[in-house]
Design a protein around this motif. Structure first.
Motif, PDB file in Angstrom:
ATOM      1  N   ASP A  36      -8.282  25.399 -26.681  1.00 14.01           N
ATOM      2  CA  ASP A  36      -7.149  25.727 -25.808  1.00 14.01           C
ATOM      3  C   ASP A  36      -5.958  26.280 -26.605  1.00 14.01           C
ATOM      4  OD1 ASP A  36      -8.426  24.905 -23.505  1.00 14.01           O
ATOM      5  OD2 ASP A  36      -7.334  23.025 -23.307  1.00 14.01           O
ATOM      6  N   ASP A  37      -4.962  26.732 -25.834  1.00 14.92           N
ATOM      7  CA  ASP A  37      -3.625  27.078 -26.359  1.00 14.92           C
ATOM      8  C   ASP A  37      -3.636  28.246 -27.347  1.00 14.92           C
ATOM      9  OD1 ASP A  37      -2.934  24.913 -24.847  1.00 14.92           O
ATOM     10  OD2 ASP A  37      -2.172  23.686 -26.493  1.00 14.92           O
ATOM     11  N   ALA A  58      -9.726  29.816 -24.962  1.00 17.67           N
ATOM     12  CA  ALA A  58      -8.862  29.621 -23.795  1.00 17.67           C
ATOM     13  C   ALA A  58      -7.454  30.073 -24.169  1.00 17.67           C
ATOM     14  CB  ALA A  58      -8.868  28.162 -23.360  1.00 17.67           C
ATOM     15  N   MET A  60      -3.527  31.307 -23.446  1.00 20.10           N
ATOM     16  CA  MET A  60      -2.383  31.120 -22.556  1.00 20.10           C
ATOM     17  C   MET A  60      -1.710  32.467 -22.291  1.00 20.10           C
ATOM     18  SD  MET A  60      -0.767  27.657 -24.201  1.00 20.10           S
ATOM     19  CE  MET A  60       0.489  27.529 -22.938  1.00 20.10           C
ATOM     20  N   HIS A  83      -6.207  30.249 -19.866  1.00 17.50           N
ATOM     21  CA  HIS A  83      -5.705  28.869 -19.939  1.00 17.50           C
ATOM     22  C   HIS A  83      -4.450  28.818 -19.065  1.00 17.50           C
ATOM     23  CE1 HIS A  83      -5.516  24.894 -21.433  1.00 17.50           C
ATOM     24  NE2 HIS A  83      -4.541  25.065 -22.320  1.00 17.50           N
ATOM     25  N   THR A 118     -11.415  38.035 -19.158  1.00 18.37           N
ATOM     26  CA  THR A 118     -11.634  36.628 -18.819  1.00 18.37           C
ATOM     27  C   THR A 118     -12.884  36.450 -17.961  1.00 18.37           C
ATOM     28  OG1 THR A 118     -10.137  36.902 -16.955  1.00 18.37           O
ATOM     29  CG2 THR A 118      -9.227  35.929 -18.943  1.00 18.37           C
ATOM     30  N   ASN A 122      -9.366  27.679 -17.179  1.00 19.70           N
ATOM     31  CA  ASN A 122      -9.186  26.234 -17.163  1.00 19.70           C
ATOM     32  C   ASN A 122      -7.695  25.948 -17.096  1.00 19.70           C
ATOM     33  OD1 ASN A 122      -8.432  26.760 -19.873  1.00 19.70           O
ATOM     34  ND2 ASN A 122      -9.363  24.886 -20.637  1.00 19.70           N
ATOM     35  N   ASN A 123      -7.346  24.733 -16.742  1.00 20.79           N
ATOM     36  CA  ASN A 123      -5.936  24.408 -16.544  1.00 20.79           C
ATOM     37  C   ASN A 123      -5.280  23.944 -17.830  1.00 20.79           C
ATOM     38  OD1 ASN A 123      -7.794  22.108 -15.581  1.00 20.79           O
ATOM     39  ND2 ASN A 123      -5.892  20.981 -15.934  1.00 20.79           N
ATOM     40  N   HIS A 124      -4.067  24.442 -18.057  1.00 23.91           N
ATOM     41  CA  HIS A 124      -3.204  23.954 -19.130  1.00 23.91           C
ATOM     42  C   HIS A 124      -2.248  22.943 -18.507  1.00 23.91           C
ATOM     43  CE1 HIS A 124      -0.433  23.718 -22.448  1.00 23.91           C
ATOM     44  NE2 HIS A 124       0.558  24.223 -21.743  1.00 23.91           N
ATOM     45  N   SER A 153     -10.087  20.786 -16.881  1.00 25.56           N
ATOM     46  CA  SER A 153      -9.718  20.099 -18.124  1.00 25.56           C
ATOM     47  C   SER A 153      -9.533  18.597 -17.923  1.00 25.56           C
ATOM     48  CB  SER A 153      -8.428  20.703 -18.693  1.00 25.56           C
ATOM     49  OG  SER A 153      -8.585  22.070 -18.955  1.00 25.56           O
ATOM     50  N   ILE A 208     -13.038  19.756 -25.522  1.00 28.47           N
ATOM     51  CA  ILE A 208     -11.857  20.620 -25.612  1.00 28.47           C
ATOM     52  C   ILE A 208     -11.035  20.183 -26.814  1.00 28.47           C
ATOM     53  CG2 ILE A 208      -9.660  21.261 -24.544  1.00 28.47           C
ATOM     54  CD1 ILE A 208     -10.970  21.209 -21.850  1.00 28.47           C
ATOM     55  N   HIS A 210      -7.875  21.905 -29.843  1.00 32.96           N
ATOM     56  CA  HIS A 210      -6.743  22.808 -30.010  1.00 32.96           C
ATOM     57  C   HIS A 210      -6.752  23.357 -31.431  1.00 32.96           C
ATOM     58  CE1 HIS A 210      -5.806  20.087 -26.682  1.00 32.96           C
ATOM     59  NE2 HIS A 210      -5.102  21.094 -26.187  1.00 32.96           N
TER      60      HIS A 210
END
Length: 258
Positions: A36-37, A58, A60, A83, A118, A122-124, A153, A208, A210
């Motif tokens: 993520d991020d 993922a 942002m 994200h 994409t 997924n959700n941040h 997530s 998941i 980072h």
């Protein structure tokens, strides 16, 4: 008579010995990894692309390198997902429960434009937003229309996102293990082993992490050893196929999301 009985017994034992290996062969254990991020720091994020396997990137939308890094990840053969910031996340793309559907759609459209190539989202954050049934139902329908998948997530036990995806048979999976809530190499290595054990127990696990230096150090060291631990590292699309939209025991009951 005794000789005939002995022959029958020996044949039965031989048949059992031949059948035993097939029945005791280990079941498959699959693992998939999402980082993520991404999009904030190109040198750091490029370490993710260098990981030796099908990591999902993922990205942002509200980061300085979102578009550029999405293109790099796509060229590197990685699956790119959006994200998507959700309440309590803030910023121009973030979803909040009080926003009307028209504004949610506007922000989603802008986020997709910022992050090209994409395959899904997924959700941040999102602990408040993913608990909103109407908004999540709308989102899953919109993703279905766009031919994109959803990864929950599971930042909150109150999430209904995967539940709404399952209702319309949208391709989706849910996260099982966060690798780096505690940012030490020892803790991250322990979480990785937790994911491996879970994959052996239930057949698959979705991780998941980072792009923290500690996380990347552990992954660079440990991911090449997965095969020796009986793990098949697969991409997120393959994981969706393996799970066939069914909830794992930690997410629901009898394959149905709570």
């Amino acid at each position: 008579m005794l000789l005939r009985a002995l022959c029958v017994l020996l044949c039965c034992l031989a048949g059992f010995a031949q059948a035993e290996p097939a029945s005791s062969s280990p079941h498959k254990a699959y693992l998939t990894l999402i980082i993520d991020d991404l999009g904030q720091n190109l040198p750091r994020d490029r370490r993710v692309l260098a990981l030796p396997g099908p990591v999902t990137a993922a990205i942002m939308p509200d980061t300085p390198h979102a578009t550029e890094f999405a293109r790099e990840a796509h060229r590197a053969g990685k699956i790119v997902i959006l994200h998507m910031p959700m309440d309590p996340a803030t910023g121009p793309y973030a979803w909040h429960p009080e926003l009307p559907i028209e504004e949610l759609q506007k922000r989603l459209n802008a986020a997709f434009e910022k992050v090209p190539f994409t395959a899904g989202i997924n959700n941040h954050m999102g602990s408040r937003m993913t608990a909103q049934p109407a908004a999540m139902a709308w989102l899953m329908g919109e993703l279905q229309r766009r031919h994109k998948f959803f990864v929950d997530s599971r930042t909150s036990a109150q999430t209904v996102a995967a539940q709404q995806a399952q209702k319309i048979d949208l391709a989706s999976v849910s996260r099982d293990v966060f690798l780096d809530d505690e940012r030490t190499e020892a803790a991250i290595a322990t979480q990785l082993q937790t994911a491996i054990a879970l994959a052996h127990k239930q057949g698959s696990a979705v991780m998941i992490g980072h792009p923290y230096p500690q996380t990347l150090a552990v992954l660079e060291r440990e991911l090449p050893r997965l095969k020796a631990q009986g793990i098949d590292w697969i991409d997120i699309r393959q994981m969706i196929s393996v799970r066939s939209n069914r909830a794992m025991a930690g997410h629901g009951k009898d394959g149905v999301y709570r």
